[in-house]
Design an enzyme around this catalytic site. Structure first.
Site, PDB file in Angstrom:
ATOM      1  N   ARG A  94     -56.321  34.876  54.202  1.00  7.02           N
ATOM      2  CA  ARG A  94     -56.716  33.956  53.126  1.00  7.02           C
ATOM      3  C   ARG A  94     -55.668  33.958  52.007  1.00  7.02           C
ATOM      4  O   ARG A  94     -55.352  32.919  51.438  1.00  7.02           O
ATOM      5  CB  ARG A  94     -58.103  34.340  52.592  1.00  7.02           C
ATOM      6  CG  ARG A  94     -58.683  33.281  51.679  1.00  7.02           C
ATOM      7  CD  ARG A  94     -60.146  33.534  51.392  1.00  7.02           C
ATOM      8  NE  ARG A  94     -60.356  34.833  50.751  1.00  7.02           N
ATOM      9  CZ  ARG A  94     -61.555  35.409  50.597  1.00  7.02           C
ATOM     10  NH1 ARG A  94     -62.640  34.807  51.044  1.00  7.02           N
ATOM     11  NH2 ARG A  94     -61.663  36.574  49.997  1.00  7.02           N
ATOM     12  N   GLU A 117     -71.165  26.388  45.587  1.00 10.87           N
ATOM     13  CA  GLU A 117     -71.257  27.844  45.533  1.00 10.87           C
ATOM     14  C   GLU A 117     -71.430  28.232  44.076  1.00 10.87           C
ATOM     15  O   GLU A 117     -71.608  27.373  43.217  1.00 10.87           O
ATOM     16  CB  GLU A 117     -70.008  28.487  46.140  1.00 10.87           C
ATOM     17  CG  GLU A 117     -68.721  28.152  45.416  1.00 10.87           C
ATOM     18  CD  GLU A 117     -67.511  28.918  45.945  1.00 10.87           C
ATOM     19  OE1 GLU A 117     -67.668  30.027  46.481  1.00 10.87           O
ATOM     20  OE2 GLU A 117     -66.394  28.395  45.789  1.00 10.87           O
ATOM     21  N   LYS A 128     -57.845  31.584  46.402  1.00  7.34           N
ATOM     22  CA  LYS A 128     -58.345  32.379  45.285  1.00  7.34           C
ATOM     23  C   LYS A 128     -57.223  32.429  44.265  1.00  7.34           C
ATOM     24  O   LYS A 128     -56.380  33.327  44.299  1.00  7.34           O
ATOM     25  CB  LYS A 128     -58.723  33.776  45.765  1.00  7.34           C
ATOM     26  CG  LYS A 128     -60.106  33.834  46.393  1.00  7.34           C
ATOM     27  CD  LYS A 128     -60.387  35.185  47.007  1.00  7.34           C
ATOM     28  CE  LYS A 128     -60.688  36.245  45.995  1.00  7.34           C
ATOM     29  NZ  LYS A 128     -62.093  36.277  45.565  1.00  7.34           N
TER      30      LYS A 128
HETATM   31  N1  PLP Z   1     -66.708  32.436  46.303  1.00  6.50           N
HETATM   32  C1  PLP Z   1     -65.934  32.763  45.253  1.00  6.50           C
HETATM   33  C2  PLP Z   1     -65.617  31.724  44.245  1.00  6.50           C
HETATM   34  C3  PLP Z   1     -65.417  34.079  45.143  1.00  6.50           C
HETATM   35  O1  PLP Z   1     -64.648  34.422  44.120  1.00  6.50           O
HETATM   36  C4  PLP Z   1     -65.761  35.031  46.128  1.00  6.50           C
HETATM   37  C5  PLP Z   1     -65.250  36.386  46.073  1.00  6.50           C
HETATM   38  O2  PLP Z   1     -64.216  36.684  46.493  1.00  6.50           O
HETATM   39  C6  PLP Z   1     -66.558  34.634  47.209  1.00  6.50           C
HETATM   40  C7  PLP Z   1     -67.030  33.339  47.253  1.00  6.50           C
HETATM   41  C8  PLP Z   1     -66.919  35.595  48.296  1.00  6.50           C
HETATM   42  O3  PLP Z   1     -65.863  35.775  49.194  1.00  6.50           O
HETATM   43  P1  PLP Z   1     -65.720  37.103  50.038  1.00  6.50           P
HETATM   44  O4  PLP Z   1     -66.984  37.264  50.807  1.00  6.50           O
HETATM   45  O5  PLP Z   1     -64.555  36.851  50.923  1.00  6.50           O
HETATM   46  O6  PLP Z   1     -65.511  38.199  49.060  1.00  6.50           O
HETATM   47  C1  COI Z   2     -64.925  39.228  45.118  1.00  3.61           C
HETATM   48  O1  COI Z   2     -66.088  39.232  45.526  1.00  3.61           O
HETATM   49  O2  COI Z   2     -64.037  39.932  45.617  1.00  3.61           O
HETATM   50  C2  COI Z   2     -64.523  38.374  44.010  1.00  3.61           C
HETATM   51  O3  COI Z   2     -63.371  38.112  43.889  1.00  3.61           O
HETATM   52  C3  COI Z   2     -65.584  37.867  43.135  1.00  3.61           C
HETATM   53  C4  COI Z   2     -65.318  38.036  41.674  1.00  3.61           C
HETATM   54  C5  COI Z   2     -65.117  39.442  41.235  1.00  3.61           C
HETATM   55  C6  COI Z   2     -64.266  37.086  41.189  1.00  3.61           C
END
Ligand code: PLP
Ligand code: COI
Length: 338
Positions: A79, A217, A181
């Site tokens: 990612r 989301e 991200k």
């Molecule tokens: N959506 C957003 C906007 C986020 O910042 C995060 C965290 O990283 C997620 C979803 C969840 O992603 P993940 O399950 O890969 O941590």
């Molecule tokens: C994560 O879940 O890793 C995130 O980046 C969410 C938040 C701390 C921005």
């Protein structure tokens, strides 16, 4: 070092070592682990002027037998590759990303919270443009870094169901950029998260910017719903972050729990028909949602404001069990730190 593991929130704690690799002259150097937690940059560094930066988030866990593992770092590397391409930054190669994550966790072994405390070690890989740029263009030099910090629950109150509100503002993730991200998206959401907290809500639920019809989301997590007949539903959209937790949960729901899953567009009108709701992400894990406020009108989930809904709880227990080494993980999900 005197950490009350059970009392940790989601905050920064300075740990022993962080990883740093520098990109200059078209290539990454070999990288080091350093005790210096500060970063010194030129005042005109691209990250300050044009926010050329992106990040990832994953966790390391202490298992019942005292080992340290981390969860699907290969997917974070992939990612981040997409984030870098979209932000015109050089990719940090996947194999090196995984090795650097392992080395940083290993160097901070004593900061990995003990099994059973509920706390984990949050791992934050990030990259930024570091040389001086005044015209709008990408930097020539970059830093890839990894910091780690022990964390407790992301939301105050642990696993108490959350109260969300439907947001009027956009999260600044236009179509096709939801899978990165990048710093700017999050900076643009700060105003709204502070406002939500001031109004007594835990998070904002974003709708699609084009039609304001579909659920996207929240500021820092994806969203899942459970139908009255136990199907797990998550919104399908190309402007949300493809959460690794959500993708893992859908697999767990089908293969471990025999549940039906659907990835489809979910309208705001659909929401009142669901039995349960939760937020999922590395930081959020699975946090139950008890209510979503739509401009003064409460949508209350039958699971209530006291406990996690029964299906959400099963998903939570199974995913945590896999991450903590209590339940056999699918091939390739768990990386040992050795
Ligand atoms: N959506 C957003 C906007 C986020 O910042 C995060 C965290 O990283 C997620 C979803 C969840 O992603 P993940 O399950 O890969 O941590
Ligand atoms: C994560 O879940 O890793 C995130 O980046 C969410 C938040 C701390 C921005």
């Amino acid at each position: 070092m005197d950490v009350k593991w059970n009392e940790l929130g989601f905050g920064y704690v300075k740990t022993d070592k962080r990883y740093v690799s520098l990109y200059k002259g078209g290539k990454w150097d070999e990288g080091i682990l350093t005790s210096d937690e500060t970063v010194t940059l030129n005042e005109c560094a691209c990250v300050f002027q044009y926010a050329q930066t992106c990040f990832e988030g994953l966790k390391a866990y202490r298992t019942a037998d005292g080992k340290i593992v981390c969860f699907r770092p290969d997917l974070n590397a992939e990612r981040m590759e997409r984030s870098c391409e979209r932000m015109k930054m050089p990719v940090f190669p996947k194999e090196r990303f995984i090795e650097a994550v392992k080395a940083t966790v290993k160097a901070n072994e004593r900061w990995v919270p003990p099994y059973g405390t509920g706390a984990t070690l949050y791992i934050r890989p990030y990259m930024f443009g570091s040389d001086a740029v005044i015209g709008v263009k990408p930097a020539n030099e970059f830093q890839f870094r990894i910091l780690v910090t022990p964390v407790g629950p992301y939301f105050k109150g642990g696993v108490k169901p959350l109260s969300l509100r439907v947001s009027d503002l956009d999260r600044a993730a236009p179509r096709g950029t939801g899978d990165i991200k990048a710093g700017l998206n999050y900076a643009m959401s700060l105003y709204n998260i502070v406002d939500a907290h001031e109004q007594g809500f835990d998070e904002n639920v974003y709708l699609d910017a084009a039609t304001r019809t579909y659920i996207e989301e929240t500021g820092g997590a994806n969203i899942i719903f459970i139908t009255k007949d136990g199907t797990v539903v998550t919104p399908k959209s190309d402007s949300i972050l493809p959460s690794i937790t959500r993708r893992s949960l859908l697999y767990v729901a089908r293969e471990y729990l025999g549940l039906k899953t659907e990835e489809r567009r979910v309208t705001l009108d659909d929401v009142s028909g669901f039995a349960e709701c939760g937020l999922c992400g590395t930081a959020a894990v699975i946090s139950p949602v008890g209510r979503i406020n739509d401009h003064g009108k409460d949508i209350l989930f039958p699971s209530g404001m006291k406990d996690m809904g029964p299906v959400t709880k099963k998903l939570y227990d199974t995913l945590r069990g896999i991450q903590m080494g209590e339940i056999k993980a699918p091939e390739g999900w768990i990386y040992g730190i050795d």
